[in-house]
Each structure stands twice: as C-alpha cells, then as structure tokens.
Design an enzyme around this catalytic site. Structure first.
Site, PDB file in Angstrom:
ATOM      1  N   CYS A 246       1.861 -17.080   3.334  1.00  0.00           N
ATOM      2  CA  CYS A 246       1.455 -16.032   2.848  1.00  0.00           C
ATOM      3  C   CYS A 246       2.534 -14.976   2.252  1.00  0.00           C
ATOM      4  O   CYS A 246       3.419 -14.801   3.309  1.00  0.00           O
ATOM      5  CB  CYS A 246       0.731 -15.269   3.982  1.00  0.00           C
ATOM      6  SG  CYS A 246       0.212 -13.498   3.678  1.00  0.00           S
TER       7      CYS A 246
ATOM      8  N   HIS B 188      -1.908 -11.785  10.923  1.00  0.00           N
ATOM      9  CA  HIS B 188      -2.374 -12.244   9.706  1.00  0.00           C
ATOM     10  C   HIS B 188      -3.597 -12.018   9.611  1.00  0.00           C
ATOM     11  O   HIS B 188      -4.172 -12.150  10.164  1.00  0.00           O
ATOM     12  CB  HIS B 188      -1.914 -13.486   9.034  1.00  0.00           C
ATOM     13  CG  HIS B 188      -2.297 -14.027   7.267  1.00  0.00           C
ATOM     14  ND1 HIS B 188      -1.954 -13.468   6.547  1.00  0.00           N
ATOM     15  CD2 HIS B 188      -3.840 -14.557   6.968  1.00  0.00           C
ATOM     16  CE1 HIS B 188      -3.020 -14.376   5.566  1.00  0.00           C
ATOM     17  NE2 HIS B 188      -4.086 -13.921   6.058  1.00  0.00           N
TER      18      HIS B 188
ATOM     19  N   GLY C 227      -9.493  -6.264  -7.251  1.00  0.00           N
ATOM     20  CA  GLY C 227      -8.578  -7.139  -8.131  1.00  0.00           C
ATOM     21  C   GLY C 227      -6.851  -7.498  -6.426  1.00  0.00           C
ATOM     22  O   GLY C 227      -6.014  -6.991  -7.466  1.00  0.00           O
TER      23      GLY C 227
ATOM     24  N   THR D 253      -4.555  -9.007  -4.796  1.00  0.00           N
ATOM     25  CA  THR D 253      -3.735 -10.137  -4.724  1.00  0.00           C
ATOM     26  C   THR D 253      -3.046 -11.230  -4.242  1.00  0.00           C
ATOM     27  O   THR D 253      -2.997 -11.834  -3.672  1.00  0.00           O
ATOM     28  CB  THR D 253      -2.315  -9.826  -6.164  1.00  0.00           C
ATOM     29  OG1 THR D 253      -1.689  -8.517  -5.682  1.00  0.00           O
ATOM     30  CG2 THR D 253      -3.664  -8.877  -7.381  1.00  0.00           C
TER      31      THR D 253
ATOM     32  N   HIS E 122      -3.767  -4.848   3.326  1.00  0.00           N
ATOM     33  CA  HIS E 122      -2.847  -3.889   3.286  1.00  0.00           C
ATOM     34  C   HIS E 122      -3.100  -2.056   3.172  1.00  0.00           C
ATOM     35  O   HIS E 122      -4.292  -2.408   2.627  1.00  0.00           O
ATOM     36  CB  HIS E 122      -1.181  -4.253   2.680  1.00  0.00           C
ATOM     37  CG  HIS E 122      -1.977  -5.156   1.373  1.00  0.00           C
ATOM     38  ND1 HIS E 122      -2.213  -6.024   1.394  1.00  0.00           N
ATOM     39  CD2 HIS E 122      -2.112  -4.702   0.100  1.00  0.00           C
ATOM     40  CE1 HIS E 122      -2.339  -6.036   0.102  1.00  0.00           C
ATOM     41  NE2 HIS E 122      -2.256  -5.294  -0.963  1.00  0.00           N
TER      42      HIS E 122
ATOM     43  N   HIS F 173      -2.339   0.114   0.789  1.00  0.00           N
ATOM     44  CA  HIS F 173      -1.337   0.677   0.151  1.00  0.00           C
ATOM     45  C   HIS F 173      -1.039   2.150   0.244  1.00  0.00           C
ATOM     46  O   HIS F 173      -2.005   3.711   0.208  1.00  0.00           O
ATOM     47  CB  HIS F 173      -1.739   1.373  -2.026  1.00  0.00           C
ATOM     48  CG  HIS F 173      -1.358  -0.607  -2.004  1.00  0.00           C
ATOM     49  ND1 HIS F 173      -1.150  -0.746  -3.075  1.00  0.00           N
ATOM     50  CD2 HIS F 173      -2.830  -1.249  -1.892  1.00  0.00           C
ATOM     51  CE1 HIS F 173      -1.182  -2.085  -3.584  1.00  0.00           C
ATOM     52  NE2 HIS F 173      -2.658  -1.965  -2.761  1.00  0.00           N
TER      53      HIS F 173
HETATM   54  P1  AMP Z   1      -3.316  -5.721  -4.146  1.00  0.00           P
HETATM   55  O1  AMP Z   1      -2.856  -5.968  -5.450  1.00  0.00           O
HETATM   56  O2  AMP Z   1      -3.826  -4.539  -3.309  1.00  0.00           O
HETATM   57  O3  AMP Z   1      -3.101  -6.832  -3.612  1.00  0.00           O
HETATM   58  O4  AMP Z   1      -1.402  -5.827  -3.682  1.00  0.00           O
HETATM   59  C1  AMP Z   1      -0.427  -6.523  -3.373  1.00  0.00           C
HETATM   60  C2  AMP Z   1       0.670  -5.858  -4.397  1.00  0.00           C
HETATM   61  O5  AMP Z   1       1.778  -6.229  -3.495  1.00  0.00           O
HETATM   62  C3  AMP Z   1       0.999  -5.247  -4.774  1.00  0.00           C
HETATM   63  O6  AMP Z   1       0.889  -3.660  -5.281  1.00  0.00           O
HETATM   64  C4  AMP Z   1       2.484  -5.996  -5.089  1.00  0.00           C
HETATM   65  O7  AMP Z   1       3.332  -4.652  -6.484  1.00  0.00           O
HETATM   66  C5  AMP Z   1       2.944  -5.997  -4.056  1.00  0.00           C
HETATM   67  N1  AMP Z   1       3.931  -6.823  -4.056  1.00  0.00           N
HETATM   68  C6  AMP Z   1       3.954  -8.132  -4.510  1.00  0.00           C
HETATM   69  N2  AMP Z   1       4.934  -7.931  -3.701  1.00  0.00           N
HETATM   70  C7  AMP Z   1       5.695  -7.861  -3.573  1.00  0.00           C
HETATM   71  C8  AMP Z   1       7.127  -7.685  -2.472  1.00  0.00           C
HETATM   72  N3  AMP Z   1       8.063  -9.155  -2.649  1.00  0.00           N
HETATM   73  N4  AMP Z   1       7.547  -6.739  -2.080  1.00  0.00           N
HETATM   74  C9  AMP Z   1       6.995  -5.753  -1.913  1.00  0.00           C
HETATM   75  N5  AMP Z   1       5.808  -5.739  -2.545  1.00  0.00           N
HETATM   76  C10 AMP Z   1       5.296  -6.321  -3.191  1.00  0.00           C
END
Ligand code: AMP
Length: 113
Positions: A4, A46, A92, A94, A99, A101
């Site tokens: 992860c 996690h 969406g 990823t 988490h 935002h």
């Molecule tokens: P989600 O699409 O809601 O799963 O958000 C995942 C977020 O993680 C996206 O906004 C990415 O830009 C962010 N992200 C991915 N890799 C990193 C990283 N190494 N450091 C900080 N943010 C990241």
C-alpha cells in the site's frame, strides 16, 4: 510491509510533505493538488476505504475529523473548505487506504474540487 502506497508513506519509505502527525493520524500535501490547499488525512493503520469502517476501527475517523478542523485553521481556510473521501471504483478511488482530501483556498465548484 504490504504493497500500500500510503502505508509506505506512514513508514517513511516514500517521502511526503507532512502537515500533521500524531500516534494514529498522518496528514500530508497531495502530490497533484486540485486546489491551492490540498491535503490528505489518513489513519496510520491500514483501513482500505470508507466502506471498511467498523465499530472496532471508527474511533480514528472521529479523531481525523478533529484533526481536519485543526489543519483548516492552521492553513487559514477561514472562507471554507471541502472534505472528500472517494470509496471504490465509481468514486474513482486510486489509493486503497482510507483518506480524506481537504480542499480549499479558492471558490470550489460542484466537481470534486
Ligand atoms: P483518490 O483518487 O481519492 O484515491 O486519491 C488519491 C490521492 O493520492 C490523489 O489525489 C493523488 O494525487 C494522491 N497521491 C498519490 N500518490 C501520492 C504521493 N506519493 N504523495 C502524496 N499524494 C499522493
């Protein structure tokens, strides 16, 4: 260590720009900001997504929302901000580590940011 990405950030294996850290929660700046202020707040443990919150692990979610308020103040988001948690494919998501935002610093539209 599992595979992860955010667990690796918690472990310090992948660097991040930390905004806040305590025993159970970490906050860091999103690597691809969608607003002038874009911070991710995560539990250190996690939890895959919002659908995986249970009575056994939900205390950290309440704590995350206390932390979100503190971060919003320290970032000067006095005009307001948005909190988003994507869960699953249709949203969406990823990174499959729970988490939240924090988005702010400008007038937000009805899109995610
Ligand atoms: P989600 O699409 O809601 O799963 O958000 C995942 C977020 O993680 C996206 O906004 C990415 O830009 C962010 N992200 C991915 N890799 C990193 C990283 N190494 N450091 C900080 N943010 C990241």
């Amino acid at each position: 260590m599992n595979d992860c990405l955010f667990c690796k950030i918690v472990a310090g294996i992948i660097p991040s720009t930390k905004v806040y850290e305590d025993e159970t929660v970490l906050a860091f700046r999103d690597i691809a900001p969608m607003a002038p202020t874009h911070i991710l707040v995560i539990p250190k443990a996690h939890i895959p997504d919002a659908a995986s919150v249970t009575p056994e692990n939900s205390a950290v979610v309440a704590h995350i929302f206390e932390v979100i308020g503190e971060i919003a103040k320290s970032e000067g988001l006095d005009e307001g901000f948005r909190v988003v948690s994507n869960c699953g494919a249709h949203a969406g998501q990823t990174v499959h580590h729970l988490h939240f935002h924090i988005l702010g610093g400008r007038q937000l539209t009805l899109e995610m940011a």
